[in-house]
Design an enzyme around this catalytic site. Structure first.
Site, PDB file in Angstrom:
ATOM      1  CB  SER A 133      -0.939   0.010   1.209  1.00 52.77           C
ATOM      2  OG  SER A 133      -0.209  -0.154   2.417  1.00 52.77           O
ATOM      3  CG  ASN A 177       1.335  -5.163   4.722  1.00 51.87           C
ATOM      4  OD1 ASN A 177       0.926  -4.351   5.551  1.00 51.87           O
ATOM      5  ND2 ASN A 177       1.188  -4.981   3.416  1.00 51.87           N
ATOM      6  CG  ASP A 210      -3.050   4.701   8.389  1.00 52.75           C
ATOM      7  OD1 ASP A 210      -2.076   5.474   8.468  1.00 52.75           O
ATOM      8  OD2 ASP A 210      -3.367   4.125   7.328  1.00 52.75           O
ATOM      9  CG  HIS A 251      -0.912   3.768   4.640  1.00 49.73           C
ATOM     10  ND1 HIS A 251      -1.752   3.163   5.559  1.00 49.73           N
ATOM     11  CD2 HIS A 251      -0.427   2.788   3.846  1.00 49.73           C
ATOM     12  CE1 HIS A 251      -1.788   1.863   5.311  1.00 49.73           C
ATOM     13  NE2 HIS A 251      -0.994   1.619   4.282  1.00 49.73           N
TER      14      HIS A 251
END
Length: 231
Positions: free
Chosen positions: A57, A122, A205, A208
């Site tokens: 992402s 991740n 968050d 990002h």
């Protein structure tokens, strides 16, 4: 008199034969000329060079316009410099190193001039075994190097917060320099340098980057790309 007529007939037949042979040979010359011309095939146009960002992402530009992601900003910089490169954004939200390895072949149908590998974050957030993450990164790089030995590879280093414990976080950080050393690829020590952990440069968050954050990430990446393309 008969002898004269006989000689005239012979002369006529000889002349007719010479003319006939001349007409018969002409098409052969034409055919050869036509054949020579047809053998000159048009030159094949040189393919545009590509830069492939392969990641999760972060690469995809989660939460912002894709054109404002560090991959999109790379394309803008290349265009502004008049450099004929096409940037491919191979980012997929939630992607792990295992997932990246499984979908890599699709992106390698054509040879990238530069391959920028941004995966592993991740894995770290999920607590995946460090040995597995490292193995997947090595396999991804090996696939690219085996299929396209001339492709220049840049590995984006990553760090994670100590949610899984300080020992795990420290071990995770060491994956990237170790992989770079074993494979001979270029290493960006930490992709999110001067961005990671800074609230105003990240979305709510806390993971990002914002548009401003991506601009800083781009400036971190650009010198490595610039060096590879000789700009």
């Amino acid at each position: 008199m008969q002898e004269y007529i006989k000689n005239s007939i012979h002369l006529f037949l000889f002349s007719f034969l010479v003319v006939s042979l001349s007409f018969c040979s002409a098409p052969t010359e034409t055919a050869v000329e036509t054949e020579t011309v047809s053998e000159e095939a048009p030159k094949e146009e040189e393919k545009q060079k590509t830069i492939l960002f392969f990641g999760n992402s972060l690469t995809a530009g989660y939460g912002i316009d894709a054109d404002d992601s560090f991959a999109g900003l790379t394309q803008k910089r290349l265009d502004s410099l008049g450099l004929d490169y096409r940037v491919i954004n191979g980012g997929l939200s939630g992607e792990t190193t295992a997932g990246g390895l499984s979908r890599l072949d699709w992106f390698l149908e054509d040879q990238p001039e530069i391959f920028i590998l941004e995966l592993g974050g991740n894995d770290g957030l999920r607590g995946i075994e460090i040995t597995e993450t490292k193995s997947n990164l090595l396999d991804i790089i090996d696939k690219v190097q085996t299929k396209y030995p001339e492709t220049k590879i840049i590995l984006a280093g990553m760090q994670i917060p100590p949610n899984m414990g300080q020992e795990y976080a420290s071990g995770f950080t060491k994956i990237y320099p170790s992989v770079a050393e074993e494979t001979g690829v270029t290493l960006i020590p930490f992709l999110l340098e001067n961005v990671g952990g800074i609230p105003e440069l990240n979305l709510p968050d806390g993971i990002h980057p914002t548009e401003e954050g991506h601009q800083i990430v781009f400036e971190t990446i650009w010198p490595y790309i610039k060096e590879k393309i000789g700009a």
